[in-house]
Design a protein around this motif. Structure first.
Motif, PDB file in Angstrom:
ATOM      1  N   GLN A 119      59.215   7.234  19.028  1.00 14.34           N
ATOM      2  CA  GLN A 119      59.164   8.562  18.446  1.00 14.34           C
ATOM      3  C   GLN A 119      57.733   8.982  18.149  1.00 14.34           C
ATOM      4  N   LYS A 120      56.896   7.997  17.876  1.00 15.39           N
ATOM      5  CA  LYS A 120      55.467   8.233  17.663  1.00 15.39           C
ATOM      6  C   LYS A 120      54.685   7.572  18.781  1.00 15.39           C
ATOM      7  N   ASP A 121      53.773   8.308  19.387  1.00 12.28           N
ATOM      8  CA  ASP A 121      52.833   7.705  20.321  1.00 12.28           C
ATOM      9  C   ASP A 121      51.922   6.788  19.510  1.00 12.28           C
ATOM     10  N   PRO A 122      51.799   5.503  19.864  1.00  5.98           N
ATOM     11  CA  PRO A 122      50.974   4.582  19.085  1.00  5.98           C
ATOM     12  C   PRO A 122      49.462   4.777  19.248  1.00  5.98           C
ATOM     13  N   ALA A 220      56.330   8.415  23.524  1.00  3.36           N
ATOM     14  CA  ALA A 220      55.812   7.287  24.297  1.00  3.36           C
ATOM     15  C   ALA A 220      56.970   6.359  24.632  1.00  3.36           C
ATOM     16  N   CYS A 221      56.686   5.401  25.505  1.00 12.57           N
ATOM     17  CA  CYS A 221      57.702   4.433  25.929  1.00 12.57           C
ATOM     18  C   CYS A 221      58.965   5.153  26.404  1.00 12.57           C
ATOM     19  N   MET A 222      58.767   6.096  27.321  1.00 16.03           N
ATOM     20  CA  MET A 222      59.891   6.863  27.868  1.00 16.03           C
ATOM     21  C   MET A 222      60.454   6.201  29.121  1.00 16.03           C
ATOM     22  N   VAL A 223      61.705   6.454  29.382  1.00 12.46           N
ATOM     23  CA  VAL A 223      62.316   6.058  30.649  1.00 12.46           C
ATOM     24  C   VAL A 223      62.291   7.265  31.576  1.00 12.46           C
ATOM     25  N   ASN A 285      55.256   1.334  10.899  1.00 12.72           N
ATOM     26  CA  ASN A 285      54.908   2.720  11.193  1.00 12.72           C
ATOM     27  C   ASN A 285      56.069   3.527  11.755  1.00 12.72           C
ATOM     28  N   GLN A 286      57.255   2.933  11.777  1.00 10.36           N
ATOM     29  CA  GLN A 286      58.460   3.635  12.217  1.00 10.36           C
ATOM     30  C   GLN A 286      58.280   4.265  13.608  1.00 10.36           C
ATOM     31  N   ILE A 287      57.647   3.497  14.492  1.00 14.29           N
ATOM     32  CA  ILE A 287      57.374   3.996  15.843  1.00 14.29           C
ATOM     33  C   ILE A 287      58.673   4.216  16.612  1.00 14.29           C
ATOM     34  N   VAL A 288      59.604   3.304  16.447  1.00 15.61           N
ATOM     35  CA  VAL A 288      60.860   3.349  17.212  1.00 15.61           C
ATOM     36  C   VAL A 288      61.984   4.024  16.431  1.00 15.61           C
ATOM     37  N   GLN A 289      62.107   3.711  15.156  1.00 17.22           N
ATOM     38  CA  GLN A 289      63.282   4.115  14.385  1.00 17.22           C
ATOM     39  C   GLN A 289      63.031   5.278  13.432  1.00 17.22           C
ATOM     40  N   GLY A 290      61.840   5.845  13.459  1.00 15.19           N
ATOM     41  CA  GLY A 290      61.537   6.986  12.613  1.00 15.19           C
ATOM     42  C   GLY A 290      61.849   8.302  13.301  1.00 15.19           C
ATOM     43  N   GLY A 291      61.379   9.398  12.697  1.00 15.41           N
ATOM     44  CA  GLY A 291      61.546  10.719  13.302  1.00 15.41           C
ATOM     45  C   GLY A 291      62.995  11.044  13.604  1.00 15.41           C
ATOM     46  N   ASP A 292      63.225  11.665  14.736  1.00 12.92           N
ATOM     47  CA  ASP A 292      64.580  12.062  15.122  1.00 12.92           C
ATOM     48  C   ASP A 292      65.489  10.861  15.369  1.00 12.92           C
ATOM     49  N   ALA A 293      64.897   9.710  15.690  1.00 13.78           N
ATOM     50  CA  ALA A 293      65.715   8.522  15.936  1.00 13.78           C
ATOM     51  C   ALA A 293      66.468   8.092  14.687  1.00 13.78           C
ATOM     52  N   ALA A 294      65.909   8.368  13.517  1.00 11.06           N
ATOM     53  CA  ALA A 294      66.570   7.994  12.272  1.00 11.06           C
ATOM     54  C   ALA A 294      67.889   8.729  12.097  1.00 11.06           C
ATOM     55  N   ILE A 295      68.004   9.891  12.716  1.00 10.57           N
ATOM     56  CA  ILE A 295      69.212  10.708  12.602  1.00 10.57           C
ATOM     57  C   ILE A 295      70.044  10.652  13.879  1.00 10.57           C
ATOM     58  N   GLY A 299      65.830   6.272  20.914  1.00  9.70           N
ATOM     59  CA  GLY A 299      65.719   6.870  22.249  1.00  9.70           C
ATOM     60  C   GLY A 299      65.786   8.380  22.235  1.00  9.70           C
ATOM     61  N   ALA A 300      66.008   8.970  21.061  1.00 11.68           N
ATOM     62  CA  ALA A 300      66.233  10.414  20.953  1.00 11.68           C
ATOM     63  C   ALA A 300      65.033  11.235  21.401  1.00 11.68           C
ATOM     64  N   MET A 301      65.301  12.399  21.958  1.00 10.16           N
ATOM     65  CA  MET A 301      64.307  13.421  22.257  1.00 10.16           C
ATOM     66  C   MET A 301      64.896  14.759  21.832  1.00 10.16           C
ATOM     67  N   THR A 302      64.019  15.744  21.619  1.00  8.05           N
ATOM     68  CA  THR A 302      64.491  17.099  21.315  1.00  8.05           C
ATOM     69  C   THR A 302      63.702  18.111  22.132  1.00  8.05           C
ATOM     70  N   GLU A 303      64.358  19.231  22.415  1.00  5.20           N
ATOM     71  CA  GLU A 303      63.692  20.303  23.134  1.00  5.20           C
ATOM     72  C   GLU A 303      62.551  20.876  22.304  1.00  5.20           C
ATOM     73  N   ASP A 304      62.714  20.964  21.003  1.00  8.71           N
ATOM     74  CA  ASP A 304      61.655  21.510  20.147  1.00  8.71           C
ATOM     75  C   ASP A 304      60.381  20.678  20.241  1.00  8.71           C
ATOM     76  N   ARG A 305      60.536  19.386  20.279  1.00 11.71           N
ATOM     77  CA  ARG A 305      59.366  18.505  20.358  1.00 11.71           C
ATOM     78  C   ARG A 305      58.637  18.696  21.693  1.00 11.71           C
ATOM     79  N   TRP A 306      59.372  18.807  22.773  1.00 12.67           N
ATOM     80  CA  TRP A 306      58.754  19.044  24.073  1.00 12.67           C
ATOM     81  C   TRP A 306      58.085  20.418  24.108  1.00 12.67           C
ATOM     82  N   ARG A 307      58.720  21.406  23.483  1.00 14.63           N
ATOM     83  CA  ARG A 307      58.133  22.745  23.428  1.00 14.63           C
ATOM     84  C   ARG A 307      56.790  22.713  22.685  1.00 14.63           C
ATOM     85  N   ASP A 308      56.756  21.982  21.577  1.00  9.90           N
ATOM     86  CA  ASP A 308      55.516  21.886  20.799  1.00  9.90           C
ATOM     87  C   ASP A 308      54.401  21.228  21.604  1.00  9.90           C
ATOM     88  N   PHE A 309      54.753  20.175  22.333  1.00  9.76           N
ATOM     89  CA  PHE A 309      53.743  19.477  23.125  1.00  9.76           C
ATOM     90  C   PHE A 309      53.203  20.387  24.230  1.00  9.76           C
TER      91      PHE A 309
END
Length: 338
Positions: A119-122, A220-223, A285-295, A299-309
């Motif tokens: 969820q976070k790029d390291p 990061a760490c995308m498939v 640092n909650q790289i894997v299980q933080g952010g949207d993954a916590a909810i 592996g979660a992604m969101t359209e809003d996050r891609w839009r922001d990037f």
């Protein structure tokens, strides 16, 4: 560990990728003698804790339980994941950051990110200890040691966010000596790698700034999956994504011994100490299980996050405003979808 060098490698050769993946026809994955779907998954660098969830899923049988025969193909300086996907040498590949899928879209390659396990790029900036440094903004005016590939990646965001200028940039050669010799220098790094190396070699704990904690929106760490493969192997792809999420959970929260053994067998440069500190950094640092993954789950992604990037990078001139950024990803195969 040289983790960051992979970013210079993985982004190359995209025109060839676009050509190779443009072929029509069916794209069913082969099956083994036991009827399991064979999947070759190319990572973005040599085996390490940053790949631990995939090795855990392999070691624990999470892939096999979903009728998958997965082979992890470790990356390295001579390995280009987009080219492997283009040639059909692998079915799935790893994307190091959000630039990779968007670069593929810009080149017309029919490939999408289908899950993001970080969820976070390291990506971090590293400085010498200084009580006056409270955030990234305090690095104004200092020399930055950056790899060539980084100038067209996270440096774009840093310039836009903090007003840094290109005349601050010096070349980073993946050798910490210039950083250690200059107390005002700032060096790029990966959270799980360079800070540990600098502490070991320099004998001090460096000041570390995780870009994601100050708003850097890259995954990061995308498939990565070719569109045709995803279309023709939906069940296998869903199984791989779900098993990998299970593997990441277990690697960070359970017993990583068997996964670490596989990692060290693939990459003898790894040690238990290096793997342990990297795993702890991922957890803390909650790289894997933080952010949207916590909810939404690992592996979660969101359209809003891609839009922001895309908004940040297109405004900086990296991509044309008309680029169809939605072609860079799909949420269709994540758990709970479809």
């Amino acid at each position: 560990m040289g983790v960051l060098h992979r970013r210079a490698v993985i982004g190359a050769g995209l025109a060839m990728t676009a050509m190779g993946l443009g072929a029509c026809g069916r794209s069913e994955a082969p099956v083994d003698e036991q009827g399991r779907v064979r999947l070759r998954f190319a990572t973005d660098w040599r085996a390490q804790a940053e790949h631990g969830g995939f090795y855990q899923a392999l070691a624990s049988g999470a892939y096999a339980a979903r009728n998958l025969n997965v082979q992890i193909i470790q990356g390295g300086p001579g390995v280009n994941v987009p080219q492997l996907l283009a040639s059909g040498a692998v079915e799935l590949g790893m994307g190091s950051n959000s630039f990779i899928p968007l670069n593929l879209v810009a080149e017309g390659a029919p490939v999408k990110a289908v899950a993001a396990y970080f969820q976070k790029d390291p990506q971090v900036l590293i400085a010498h200890p200084d009580p006056d440094l409270e955030g990234i903004a305090d690095l104004a005016g200092r020399p930055f040691l950056l790899a060539t590939a980084s100038r067209d990646a996270f440096w774009v965001w840093l310039r836009a966010q903090y007003g840094f200028t290109d005349d601050q940039v010096r070349t980073y050669t993946f050798n910490p000596a210039p950083f250690l010799a200059d107390e005002r220098a700032v060096q790029q790094g990966y959270l799980t790698s360079e800070p540990y190396t600098i502490a070991e070699v320099g004998g001090f704990e460096p000041r570390v700034f995780l870009l994601a904690d100050e708003g850097y929106p890259s995954y990061a760490c995308m498939v990565l999956a070719p569109n045709a493969f995803a279309r023709d192997n939906e069940a296998a792809l869903r199984g791989f994504i779900a098993a990998s999420a299970e593997g990441w959970h277990d690697y960070l929260n359970g017993d990583p011994t068997t996964a670490d053994a596989l990692i060290m067998a693939d990459n003898p440069e790894m040690t238990e100490a290096i793997l342990a500190q990297a795993r702890e950094a991922l957890r803390e640092n909650q790289i894997v299980q933080g952010g949207d993954a916590a909810i939404m789950g690992i592996g979660a992604m969101t359209e809003d996050r891609w839009r922001d990037f895309f908004a940040v990078t297109s405004q900086a001139g990296v991509y044309p405003q008309a680029l169809d950024w939605r072609e860079a990803f799909t949420l269709e195969y994540l758990p709970g979808r479809g």
